[in-house]
Design a protein around this motif. Structure first.
Motif, PDB file in Angstrom:
ATOM      1  N   PHE A 507       0.888  -1.274   0.028  1.00 26.67           N
ATOM      2  CA  PHE A 507      -0.091   0.218   0.132  1.00 26.67           C
ATOM      3  C   PHE A 507       0.953   1.356   0.137  1.00 26.67           C
ATOM      4  N   THR A 508       0.939   1.873  -1.046  1.00 25.52           N
ATOM      5  CA  THR A 508       1.616   3.126  -1.299  1.00 25.52           C
ATOM      6  C   THR A 508       0.787   4.285  -1.615  1.00 25.52           C
ATOM      7  N   ARG A 509       1.491   5.623  -1.931  1.00 24.17           N
ATOM      8  CA  ARG A 509       0.765   6.575  -2.496  1.00 24.17           C
ATOM      9  C   ARG A 509       0.007   6.509  -3.705  1.00 24.17           C
ATOM     10  N   THR A 510       0.250   5.254  -4.214  1.00 30.15           N
ATOM     11  CA  THR A 510      -0.110   5.113  -5.812  1.00 30.15           C
ATOM     12  C   THR A 510      -0.632   3.864  -5.840  1.00 30.15           C
ATOM     13  N   ALA A 511      -0.585   2.711  -5.069  1.00 35.10           N
ATOM     14  CA  ALA A 511      -1.272   1.528  -5.082  1.00 35.10           C
ATOM     15  C   ALA A 511      -1.816   1.286  -3.948  1.00 35.10           C
ATOM     16  N   ASP A 512      -2.999   0.665  -4.125  1.00 40.50           N
ATOM     17  CA  ASP A 512      -3.981   0.122  -3.295  1.00 40.50           C
ATOM     18  C   ASP A 512      -4.688  -1.326  -3.885  1.00 40.50           C
ATOM     19  N   PRO A 513      -3.896  -2.382  -3.334  1.00 38.92           N
ATOM     20  CA  PRO A 513      -4.332  -3.547  -3.883  1.00 38.92           C
ATOM     21  C   PRO A 513      -5.683  -4.232  -3.813  1.00 38.92           C
ATOM     22  N   VAL A 514      -6.302  -3.794  -2.781  1.00 41.98           N
ATOM     23  CA  VAL A 514      -7.817  -4.175  -2.411  1.00 41.98           C
ATOM     24  C   VAL A 514      -8.574  -3.239  -3.421  1.00 41.98           C
ATOM     25  N   LEU A 515      -8.475  -2.170  -3.431  1.00 39.00           N
ATOM     26  CA  LEU A 515      -9.091  -1.373  -4.322  1.00 39.00           C
ATOM     27  C   LEU A 515      -9.008  -1.611  -5.817  1.00 39.00           C
ATOM     28  N   SER A 516      -7.708  -2.189  -6.252  1.00 34.32           N
ATOM     29  CA  SER A 516      -7.278  -2.334  -7.594  1.00 34.32           C
ATOM     30  C   SER A 516      -8.339  -3.716  -8.223  1.00 34.32           C
ATOM     31  N   ALA A 517      -8.098  -4.507  -6.924  1.00 34.71           N
ATOM     32  CA  ALA A 517      -8.804  -5.776  -7.092  1.00 34.71           C
ATOM     33  C   ALA A 517     -10.319  -5.551  -7.195  1.00 34.71           C
ATOM     34  N   ALA A 518     -10.885  -4.645  -6.506  1.00 36.99           N
ATOM     35  CA  ALA A 518     -12.449  -4.411  -6.525  1.00 36.99           C
ATOM     36  C   ALA A 518     -12.713  -3.693  -8.087  1.00 36.99           C
ATOM     37  N   LEU A 519     -11.953  -2.751  -8.522  1.00 38.40           N
ATOM     38  CA  LEU A 519     -12.285  -2.061  -9.708  1.00 38.40           C
ATOM     39  C   LEU A 519     -11.878  -3.370 -10.858  1.00 38.40           C
ATOM     40  N   LYS A 520     -11.062  -4.108 -10.883  1.00 40.97           N
ATOM     41  CA  LYS A 520     -11.024  -5.217 -11.801  1.00 40.97           C
ATOM     42  C   LYS A 520     -12.140  -6.259 -11.914  1.00 40.97           C
ATOM     43  N   ARG A 521     -12.604  -6.552 -10.439  1.00 37.76           N
ATOM     44  CA  ARG A 521     -13.694  -7.499 -10.532  1.00 37.76           C
ATOM     45  C   ARG A 521     -15.075  -6.817 -11.026  1.00 37.76           C
ATOM     46  N   LEU A 522     -15.229  -5.231 -10.658  1.00 38.43           N
ATOM     47  CA  LEU A 522     -16.270  -4.836 -11.060  1.00 38.43           C
ATOM     48  C   LEU A 522     -16.445  -4.397 -12.540  1.00 38.43           C
ATOM     49  N   ARG A 523     -15.321  -4.181 -13.093  1.00 40.56           N
ATOM     50  CA  ARG A 523     -15.256  -4.003 -14.729  1.00 40.56           C
ATOM     51  C   ARG A 523     -15.545  -5.246 -15.312  1.00 40.56           C
ATOM     52  N   LYS A 524     -14.881  -6.255 -14.869  1.00 39.47           N
ATOM     53  CA  LYS A 524     -15.448  -7.509 -15.453  1.00 39.47           C
ATOM     54  C   LYS A 524     -16.948  -7.836 -15.505  1.00 39.47           C
ATOM     55  N   GLN A 525     -17.335  -7.721 -14.059  1.00 37.59           N
ATOM     56  CA  GLN A 525     -18.727  -8.039 -13.841  1.00 37.59           C
ATOM     57  C   GLN A 525     -19.735  -6.990 -14.610  1.00 37.59           C
ATOM     58  N   THR A 526     -19.343  -5.984 -14.930  1.00 36.95           N
ATOM     59  CA  THR A 526     -20.274  -5.096 -15.376  1.00 36.95           C
ATOM     60  C   THR A 526     -20.190  -4.922 -17.129  1.00 36.95           C
ATOM     61  N   SER A 527     -19.081  -5.651 -17.543  1.00 37.29           N
ATOM     62  CA  SER A 527     -18.872  -5.469 -19.253  1.00 37.29           C
ATOM     63  C   SER A 527     -20.036  -5.733 -19.974  1.00 37.29           C
ATOM     64  N   ASP A 528     -20.882  -6.782 -19.386  1.00 40.47           N
ATOM     65  CA  ASP A 528     -22.013  -6.968 -20.193  1.00 40.47           C
ATOM     66  C   ASP A 528     -23.404  -6.486 -20.028  1.00 40.47           C
ATOM     67  N   LEU A 529     -23.362  -5.246 -19.082  1.00 36.00           N
ATOM     68  CA  LEU A 529     -24.713  -4.560 -18.868  1.00 36.00           C
ATOM     69  C   LEU A 529     -24.589  -3.668 -19.881  1.00 36.00           C
ATOM     70  N   GLU A 530     -26.197  -3.223 -19.890  1.00 30.63           N
ATOM     71  CA  GLU A 530     -26.308  -2.206 -20.958  1.00 30.63           C
ATOM     72  C   GLU A 530     -26.121  -0.683 -20.496  1.00 30.63           C
ATOM     73  N   SER A 531     -25.266   0.033 -21.088  1.00 31.28           N
ATOM     74  CA  SER A 531     -25.337   1.352 -20.228  1.00 31.28           C
ATOM     75  C   SER A 531     -26.123   2.269 -20.056  1.00 31.28           C
ATOM     76  N   SER A 532     -27.242   1.977 -20.818  1.00 26.03           N
ATOM     77  CA  SER A 532     -28.531   2.572 -20.536  1.00 26.03           C
ATOM     78  C   SER A 532     -29.265   2.214 -19.314  1.00 26.03           C
ATOM     79  N   GLU A 533     -28.999   1.141 -18.947  1.00 21.15           N
ATOM     80  CA  GLU A 533     -29.931   0.398 -17.944  1.00 21.15           C
ATOM     81  C   GLU A 533     -29.638   1.348 -16.519  1.00 21.15           C
TER      82      GLU A 533
END
Length: 546
Positions: A507-533
């Motif tokens: 964990f540094t001023r530019t790195a947060d492994p937990v937040l990065s893992a959450a962003l990665k998971r959420l991007r994968k999870q939401t990639s198939d959602l309709e943006s207008s929903e």
């Protein structure tokens, strides 16, 4: 050639000269001078991740000083005559120092408090500065070990003022020196030195927060107060049922005689604090004359980097207790850092409405140490589809430590106006504590929510305060916290649905492994959602405009 008498006279003069030089040297260089930089080699360094450390002190860490002086150009100067210093250390690293002059010293130059007379100095500094602050020619032999008791009082009163996390000292940055003086004028003088910028900033906010004077106790008062505290825990502390290793009667036999010997409220409070620390409960504390004593603590990693959040997410809005924003690819982020502000649900609602148009949301509770659970219920309601059981608890129901009442259910209800139905990831860790752990349980009960990070603190007690007199306050936790299945999470915490293990140095001023893992998971999870929903929608029957 010299005659024999002349040789003897010459030899006598030479011996006298050598003796005088030796005597001068002895007077100018202390025979017992000690190099504290060699005595306490620095191996720890400043960490940007709020890393804190346990400390200890002993008779070997008390030293006599010929004098103590600190000066920063023509801005700041304090000067003490013969003194003693007590050092608090982790390993060989000095984390704090408490200096006690034999006679009050002087604040010679300062933007506040100039002319005051110093009775003690509390110092926070980088461990590598120990030799600079206490030069070898000023440090003598070992000092009076009786000062350790006074130094511990100073730690309890001062530690939370600077460079601390979780009531444990951090390593300050190298340029920072904190000089915190108690004075004979009964005003506290607090200075923050920046050796790089060559500034000495006076902080007047601490002026009236002076170290209290121990109050003498009346005959028999100490035992009466001790019995009051012991009996209250004996009747009400439900966690005895899950701590069979604690022999409460034995602790009474051990600590009651110590209490009987207490002469002041400070002595008694320290005895109570030592006994209650045996329960190893993060919710128990003892306060005397307004100062918290250093009670039971265990190491809890802060698995977050607030500074890195801006790097990973983009600009964030921030008010007290709340941070929020969204990424360029429309992932929302709200960090709820406390549950101690009554207006927080309204502020949260306003931030959540700004999440319309996001594809998913991260709720960050890693810095949340708790507060009022009803506030959490209001905020969790935006994510609930129906009234939901999230936790149970049990109180004592009789005189035996195993006498427990019927488990009481805790339920939270949906918000009447709005529902966030998009995917949500909740971030948690060991600093997520008390009512914030209940918040985690509420959110985890919602079908669209995934929890990530590390276990929570495992401490939720619905405490009440015992005002036992002599300016002593004791916090008494009263229930056993349980999840919706009736399993106690005391000490063990609440496990995340998706663990993310990371070392502190990651964990540094530019790195947060937990937040990065959450962003990665959420991007994968939401990639198939309709943006207008729409993800934030009105409840049925709600005509409120977004």
């Amino acid at each position: 050639m010299y005659s024999v008498p002349a040789c003897r006279r010459r030899t006598f003069r030479l011996v006298c000269s050598v003796f005088v030089l030796s005597l001068v040297s002895a007077l100018t260089i202390p025979v017992s001078a000690t190099d504290l930089a060699k005595q306490y080699p620095a191996t720890l360094d400043f960490s940007k991740q709020n890393r804190s450390y346990n400390w200890q002190t002993g008779p070997q860490d008390v030293w006599r000083l010929e004098s103590f002086e600190y000066q920063l150009g023509d801005q700041f100067q304090i000067k003490l005559g013969p003194s003693q210093v007590v050092l608090g250390k982790n390993g060989s690293n000095v984390l704090w120092a408490a200096v006690y002059p034999d006679q009050p010293g002087d604040i010679l130059k300062a933007s506040g408090g100039q002319g005051d007379h110093i009775t003690s100095v509390w110092l926070r500094f980088h461990p590598a500065r120990i030799g600079e602050l206490f030069p070898t020619d000023t440090v003598g032999k070992q000092g009076d070990a009786d000062l350790i008791k006074q130094a511990r009082r100073l730690v309890n009163h001062k530690l939370r003022s600077s460079w601390h996390a979780g009531a444990r000292p951090m390593v300050p940055s190298r340029e920072s020196v904190v000089i915190d003086c108690e004075t004979a004028e009964r005003e506290r003088r607090f200075y923050v030195i920046d050796t790089t910028k060559q500034t000495a900033r006076y902080v007047d906010a601490f002026r009236q927060q002076t170290l209290s004077v121990p109050q003498p106790l009346e005959q028999g008062q100490a035992v009466r107060i001790f019995d009051q505290v012991w009996n209250a825990f004996d009747r009400e502390y439900a966690l005895f049922a899950v701590k069979p290793q604690v022999d409460w009667q034995q602790l009474k036999q051990e600590y009651r005689p110590r209490a009987a010997n207490a002469k002041t409220n400070q002595d008694l409070a320290e005895t109570l604090n030592a006994m209650l620390a045996e329960l190893k409960d993060l919710h128990i504390y003892v306060r005397v004359s307004g100062s918290f004593l250093n009670g039971y603590q265990r190491k809890r990693l802060f698995n977050a980097s607030p500074a890195a959040a801006v790097k990973l997410l983009g600009p964030l809005n921030q008010i007290k207790g709340l941070r929020w924003g969204r990424t360029q690819d429309q992932i929302g982020y709200i960090a709820v850092d406390t549950l101690s502000i009554s207006s927080l649900p309204d502020r949260f609602a306003a931030a959540l409405k700004q999440m319309q148009g996001t594809s998913g949301l991260i709720l960050d509770l890693r810095a949340n140490g708790g507060g009022a659970e009803p506030l959490a219920r209001k905020m969790a309601g935006y994510f609930a589809a129906e009234p939901t059981l999230y936790a149970l608890h049990q109180y004592r129901s009789g005189p035996k430590h195993t006498d427990l009442g019927t488990p009481q259910k805790r339920i939270f209800a949906p918000d009447q106006n709005w529902y966030y139905r998009g995917p949500v990831i909740v971030l948690q860790g060991e600093r997520t504590m008390s009512s914030a752990e209940a918040f985690v349980l509420m959110l985890a009960a919602c079908p669209q929510v995934t929890t990530m990070g590390d276990r929570t603190a495992g401490s939720s007690g619905n405490p009440r305060q015992l005002d036992v007199g002599a300016e002593i306050i004791v916090n008494l936790p009263r229930w056993i916290p349980q999840d919706a299945n009736g399993k106690s999470f005391d000490t063990v915490g609440i496990q995340p649905g998706v663990p993310v293990k990371a070392a502190p140095e990651e964990f540094t001023r530019t790195a947060d492994p937990v937040l990065s893992a959450a962003l990665k998971r959420l991007r994968k999870q939401t990639s198939d959602l309709e943006s207008s929903e729409a993800v934030l929608v009105p409840r049925s029957g709600n005509n409120t405009q977004q």
